[in-house]
Design an enzyme around this catalytic site. Sequence first.
Site, PDB file in Angstrom:
ATOM      1  N   ASP A 197      25.411  70.005  19.144  1.00  0.00           N
ATOM      2  CA  ASP A 197      25.175  70.948  20.250  1.00  0.00           C
ATOM      3  C   ASP A 197      23.694  71.235  20.448  1.00  0.00           C
ATOM      4  O   ASP A 197      23.256  72.392  20.452  1.00  0.00           O
ATOM      5  CB  ASP A 197      25.916  72.274  19.998  1.00  0.00           C
ATOM      6  CG  ASP A 197      27.369  72.064  19.614  1.00  0.00           C
ATOM      7  OD1 ASP A 197      28.034  71.242  20.260  1.00  0.00           O
ATOM      8  OD2 ASP A 197      27.828  72.723  18.668  1.00  0.00           O
ATOM      9  N   GLU A 250      32.677  73.931  28.918  1.00  0.00           N
ATOM     10  CA  GLU A 250      32.051  74.702  27.841  1.00  0.00           C
ATOM     11  C   GLU A 250      30.565  74.393  27.804  1.00  0.00           C
ATOM     12  O   GLU A 250      30.023  73.689  28.656  1.00  0.00           O
ATOM     13  CB  GLU A 250      32.709  74.347  26.500  1.00  0.00           C
ATOM     14  CG  GLU A 250      32.621  72.863  26.160  1.00  0.00           C
ATOM     15  CD  GLU A 250      33.384  72.487  24.906  1.00  0.00           C
ATOM     16  OE1 GLU A 250      33.823  73.394  24.180  1.00  0.00           O
ATOM     17  OE2 GLU A 250      33.547  71.283  24.653  1.00  0.00           O
TER      18      GLU A 250
END
Length: 502
Positions: free
Chosen positions: A17, A186
């Site tokens: 991420d 997301e």
Amino acid sequence: MTEGTYRNPVLNADWSDPDVVRVGDDFYLTASSFGRAPGLPLLHSRDLVSWTLVGHALERLEPAGEFTSPRHDCGVWAPSLRHHDDRFWIFWGDPDQGIFQVNAPAIRGPWTRPHLVKGGKGLIDPCPLWDDETGEAYLVHGWAKSRSGVKNRLTGHRMHPDATSLLDEGKLIVDGDRIPGWFTLEGPKLYRHDGWFWILAPAGGVETGWQGALRARDFFGPYEEKIVLEQKDTDVNGPHQGGWVRTPSGEDWFLHFQQRGPYGRVVHLQPMRWDTDGWPVIGDDGAPVAVHTRPDLPHQPPAAPATDDDFPGGRFGRQWQWTANPQDGWATQHSGDGLRLSCVRSVDAHDLRKLPNVLTQRLPGTPSVVEVDLRLHSEEPGARAGLAVLGDAFGWIGLQRGADATVHVVHRFAESVAERERDAAHPRLAPDGRVRLRIEIGAGARCRFSYDVGDGPCPSGPVFAATPWRWVGALLGLFALAPVGSGHAGAAAFTRFRITDL
């Protein structure tokens, strides 16, 4: 590959991420650290290709009592890194607690203690924006269905400019259920560009999804959307979740991850441009590139986050993280070189997955050889120490003290469903209580264990296939343990830790 090109991935290990920011001529990157400590790794580059690890923004996870034992898929999820008002800011979501931020005047700190901006279950993937055009501050975040029952939605807030609190109850600004074919929206990253509010956000899941872009004239919408990066006919599955950065010369680049099973989420660098309709185009017309011309930046010597360690003065390098918040005495500094780990007493000594005192670093993403020297000093019967490959299943090789005071090389493993480890090979006497341990990590993260007690390398046991955790790649680990009892259990010493290409 020629001198003027680079090859993906630029970070070939589990830097999950990623988000990136430029300050002057320097680029900085952070990544998820989940339940390990220290957390929020901080990487630096001058050319977007070669990165070094310069520190961590989070010394311990909070509240500390929640992380005294491993919570491998909890903790720090999907951080955002920004620079505003001469400070660095990192926001992240803890799916069980809410949205936190820390900030610092310089990348190496000192960083503030975590401040809870918005409490609640399932609040993840936050990203702030300070709008220079209006003076307003905003925050967007996603949702974890496992905690909230909600997913595929992005919520927006006005935020106090000092980032201490939110100024409203929040509004649903993007409902992924209303976008045909989109699911698991997301990881939003929020930007202002060309008069638009932009949200760069992935959807479709980490294994097979894509990177989307959404834009609106007003922060609260309505947003229009477009897929701007997807696998197409490449071998880069699910190009997913990252950050946009612009170089001093005006080039645009996008860093994102690719899920690679036991290797975790490796990081790719993609060129980025804007089409005639004002939409970003990432990669080669929306497909990931494997090799590409380097960014227009001053050439830097090749570099990568450190892996080797001689443990000078008993200290370990920045690449190491504990599997939970550490306690005093687990590792002791001393005048010589070598890592001295205390043999911590534990009722879970037969299951490394449950132990907080395992010192870990990321599994390399290329075929490699991992080696370390070990000496078991502890005289405690049952004391053991070793080198592990740690995931949902684990395997380790090391030394154990017997009831008759002899020391043996032992090699053990546990399947993902097993509650206890078992022998992978017959024990072998280590007369001096010393051993050189070795793991060859081949294609597909298939691991071959061996050892040398002074009479040459000896293979040990069958091939072990490394496995990931949920969300997290496999880890390399060093540990020292002892059975439950009273008194001091002694220590083990590790020296000359090396990772080399296979």
